[in-house]
Enzyme design. Structure first.
Site, mmCIF file in Angstrom:
data_model
loop_
_atom_site.group_PDB
_atom_site.id
_atom_site.type_symbol
_atom_site.label_atom_id
_atom_site.label_comp_id
_atom_site.label_asym_id
_atom_site.label_seq_id
_atom_site.Cartn_x
_atom_site.Cartn_y
_atom_site.Cartn_z
ATOM 1 N N LEU A 17 0.820 -1.207 0.000
ATOM 2 C CA LEU A 17 0.000 0.000 0.000
ATOM 3 C C LEU A 17 0.855 1.258 0.000
ATOM 4 O O LEU A 17 0.495 2.261 -0.630
ATOM 5 C CB LEU A 17 -0.927 0.003 1.223
ATOM 6 N N ASP A 36 11.380 3.693 4.912
ATOM 7 C CA ASP A 36 11.195 2.252 5.038
ATOM 8 C C ASP A 36 12.379 1.658 5.783
ATOM 9 O O ASP A 36 13.508 2.135 5.655
ATOM 10 C CB ASP A 36 11.058 1.594 3.662
ATOM 11 N N ASP A 56 13.530 3.415 11.020
ATOM 12 C CA ASP A 56 12.851 2.560 11.989
ATOM 13 C C ASP A 56 11.800 3.424 12.663
ATOM 14 O O ASP A 56 12.130 4.325 13.435
ATOM 15 C CB ASP A 56 13.861 2.041 13.016
ATOM 16 N N VAL A 57 10.521 3.165 12.361
ATOM 17 C CA VAL A 57 9.466 4.052 12.847
ATOM 18 C C VAL A 57 9.330 4.031 14.363
ATOM 19 O O VAL A 57 8.730 4.938 14.952
ATOM 20 C CB VAL A 57 8.104 3.720 12.199
ATOM 21 N N CYS A 83 2.018 3.957 6.350
ATOM 22 C CA CYS A 83 1.644 2.615 5.894
ATOM 23 C C CYS A 83 2.521 1.529 6.511
ATOM 24 O O CYS A 83 2.269 0.340 6.292
ATOM 25 C CB CYS A 83 1.738 2.520 4.373
ATOM 26 N N SER A 142 -7.341 -0.689 9.866
ATOM 27 C CA SER A 142 -7.710 -1.951 9.224
ATOM 28 C C SER A 142 -9.130 -2.282 9.650
ATOM 29 O O SER A 142 -9.588 -1.862 10.725
ATOM 30 C CB SER A 142 -6.783 -3.080 9.671
ATOM 31 N N TYR A 155 -2.869 -7.610 16.480
ATOM 32 C CA TYR A 155 -3.044 -6.797 15.284
ATOM 33 C C TYR A 155 -4.285 -5.918 15.394
ATOM 34 O O TYR A 155 -4.248 -4.718 15.098
ATOM 35 C CB TYR A 155 -3.155 -7.717 14.060
ATOM 36 N N LYS A 159 -4.526 -1.736 15.427
ATOM 37 C CA LYS A 159 -5.295 -0.982 14.438
ATOM 38 C C LYS A 159 -6.483 -0.251 15.071
ATOM 39 O O LYS A 159 -6.879 0.823 14.606
ATOM 40 C CB LYS A 159 -5.770 -1.916 13.320
ATOM 41 N N PHE A 188 -6.465 -6.653 0.711
ATOM 42 C CA PHE A 188 -5.866 -6.045 -0.472
ATOM 43 C C PHE A 188 -4.795 -6.938 -1.086
ATOM 44 O O PHE A 188 -4.114 -7.700 -0.388
ATOM 45 C CB PHE A 188 -5.273 -4.676 -0.117
#
Length: 247
Positions: A17, A36, A56-57, A83, A142, A155, A159, A188
């Site tokens: 995405l 990324d 690294d977020v 994303c 999500s 998860y 989200k 997706f």
């Protein structure tokens, strides 16, 4: 705000995405910096004419360095699309015992805290932009935030956090002229999912109400672009799922 001549950062922008969004924004005339964790993402960014910062977020210094690199390369930041994320599956109590706490913690750290880490630093940079509307932030939730399945505790929680923080952050940043929305995609056709056997993909697509197919990452990208360009969209979580309700 228009995509043309805007300046965007896209986390997780080297694939799936994120790459579709970065590519769509570039095609619409935006400058883009891909953030990324995978250094190989530099090739994907280069292929679409975008910049790249290995990031690294979950690390404040890493994200701040990426923000600084984006500002140096583009002259500022108008748009932030988050994303970056991971998908994990593990039951609360399974055959091997209780859910691993490290797995739960890592999922929250990357998906939820990582998104907040990036957007807060991006917003601080956007606040210095000129004009009434200074920036737009689009996060990725999500449908699992609302319809989490077995094995999706970590998860779905991550989200749901994305969905839950959308409105308060929009309210927090209203004074700075920054809008905040989230997209909650369904199933997706990302590279990870396309790697599954065709019969598995067909079974997943059959669950979608209509159209009975996997979502196209380009459809996610176009919605992200629409959010940017529609100045009255704010504080909203938008499902993009073909009316799929997970059971």
């Amino acid at each position: 705000m228009e995509l043309k001549n805007s300046r965007a950062i896209v986390t997780g922008g080297a694939s799936g995405l994120g790459l579709a969004t970065a590519s769509h924004f570039r095609n619409q005339g935006a400058q883009v910096m891909v953030l990324d964790r995978d250094a190989a993402g530099a090739d994907a960014a280069r292929a679409i004419g975008a910049g790249f910062a290995q990031t690294d977020v979950t690390d404040e210094a890493s994200v701040q360095a990426a923000i600084d690199a984006a500002v140096a390369a583009m002259g500022g930041i108008d748009i932030c699309v988050n994303c970056a994320g991971i998908a994990t599956g593990e039951k609360t109590v399974g055959r091997d015992g209780p859910h691993a706490l490290d797995t739960f913690r890592r999922t929250i750290e990357i998906n939820l805290i990582g998104s907040f880490n990036v957007l807060r630093l991006a917003a601080a940079q956007m606040a210095g932009n000129s004009g009434a509307e200074k920036g737009v932030i689009v996060n990725t939730a999500s449908i699992a935030a609302f319809d989490g399945q077995k094995g999706q505790a970590a998860y779905a929680a991550s989200k749901a956090g994305i969905a839950g923080m959308t409105l308060p952050i929009a309210r927090d940043l209203a004074g700075q002229g920054i809008r905040v929305c989230a997209i909650a995609p369904g199933i997706f056709g990302t590279p990870m999912l396309r790697g599954l056997p065709q019969e598995v993909q067909d079974a997943l697509a059959a669950e979608v109400t209509y159209p009975k197919r996997l979502g196209d990452p380009e459809e996610f990208a176009r919605l992200a672009g629409f959010i940017v360009e529609n100045g009255y969209l704010n504080g909203e979580v938008i499902r993009l799922d073909g009316a799929l309700r997970m059971r």
